[in-house]
Design an enzyme around this catalytic site. Sequence first.
Site, PDB file in Angstrom:
ATOM      1  N   CYS A  15       7.828   5.325   1.758  1.00  0.00           N
ATOM      2  CA  CYS A  15       6.717   4.855   2.584  1.00  0.00           C
ATOM      3  C   CYS A  15       5.876   3.925   1.721  1.00  0.00           C
ATOM      4  O   CYS A  15       6.343   3.458   0.678  1.00  0.00           O
ATOM      5  CB  CYS A  15       5.910   6.020   3.165  1.00  0.00           C
ATOM      6  N   ASN A  18       3.519   6.767  -1.030  1.00  0.00           N
ATOM      7  CA  ASN A  18       4.193   7.974  -1.493  1.00  0.00           C
ATOM      8  C   ASN A  18       3.242   9.160  -1.631  1.00  0.00           C
ATOM      9  O   ASN A  18       3.372   9.981  -2.527  1.00  0.00           O
ATOM     10  CB  ASN A  18       4.945   7.703  -2.802  1.00  0.00           C
ATOM     11  N   CYS A  20       1.854  10.571   1.679  1.00  0.00           N
ATOM     12  CA  CYS A  20       1.789  11.231   2.991  1.00  0.00           C
ATOM     13  C   CYS A  20       3.187  11.417   3.579  1.00  0.00           C
ATOM     14  O   CYS A  20       3.741  12.507   3.544  1.00  0.00           O
ATOM     15  CB  CYS A  20       0.933  10.430   3.982  1.00  0.00           C
ATOM     16  N   ARG A  21       3.747  10.338   4.107  1.00  0.00           N
ATOM     17  CA  ARG A  21       5.002  10.431   4.839  1.00  0.00           C
ATOM     18  C   ARG A  21       6.203  10.749   3.964  1.00  0.00           C
ATOM     19  O   ARG A  21       6.968  11.673   4.250  1.00  0.00           O
ATOM     20  CB  ARG A  21       5.259   9.135   5.618  1.00  0.00           C
ATOM     21  N   SER A  22       6.415   9.966   2.922  1.00  0.00           N
ATOM     22  CA  SER A  22       7.655  10.148   2.153  1.00  0.00           C
ATOM     23  C   SER A  22       7.711  11.458   1.365  1.00  0.00           C
ATOM     24  O   SER A  22       8.783  12.073   1.300  1.00  0.00           O
ATOM     25  CB  SER A  22       7.961   8.937   1.273  1.00  0.00           C
ATOM     26  N   ASP A 135       1.832   5.837   9.885  1.00  0.00           N
ATOM     27  CA  ASP A 135       1.106   6.225   8.684  1.00  0.00           C
ATOM     28  C   ASP A 135      -0.134   7.016   9.095  1.00  0.00           C
ATOM     29  O   ASP A 135      -1.021   6.477   9.756  1.00  0.00           O
ATOM     30  CB  ASP A 135       0.707   4.980   7.891  1.00  0.00           C
TER      31      ASP A 135
END
Length: 165
Positions: A15, A18, A20-22, A135
Amino acid sequence: MLMKTCTPSSVLLVCLGNICRSPTAEEVFRQQAAIAGLSIKVDSAGTGDWHIGHKPDERAQRHAKAHGYKINKLIARQVNDDDFRNFDLILAMDAQNLADLQALKNNISDNQQDMAKLALFSEEDPTYGGDDVPDPYKGGADDFEEVIERIESSAQAWIESWKAC
């Protein structure tokens, strides 16, 4: 453009920062692969450098933990050239990060065929296929919950596609 591939030995989830999402996707993917009996090296990184060395966002940690995922020990890092050599598949959380990854890959002088394949994280998902994982960084609790739902769905879709090979 569905990308059919048999089970890779390594997957990098990417993402922007690095945090939140990934990192959430890293732990979800790791757990789902283990449950499916797949031995896959899983890691995550960001295309940006703002959060290098930081732990995941506190909100991401809290929501992940509520769903049984511990991401508090993960540390943000930025994608580097070696990632394209050391991973079989790199999955981007959104179209912009996918484009950024493609640009980075194109600037590496190695044989492109020997480098990681790139795809959108939701590419195999019948529910979210082709959609960005939004995001949640500037959002609220509902945004973090939506991210976990999408990540679980898309991770499972990749695993199911590999099991079907």
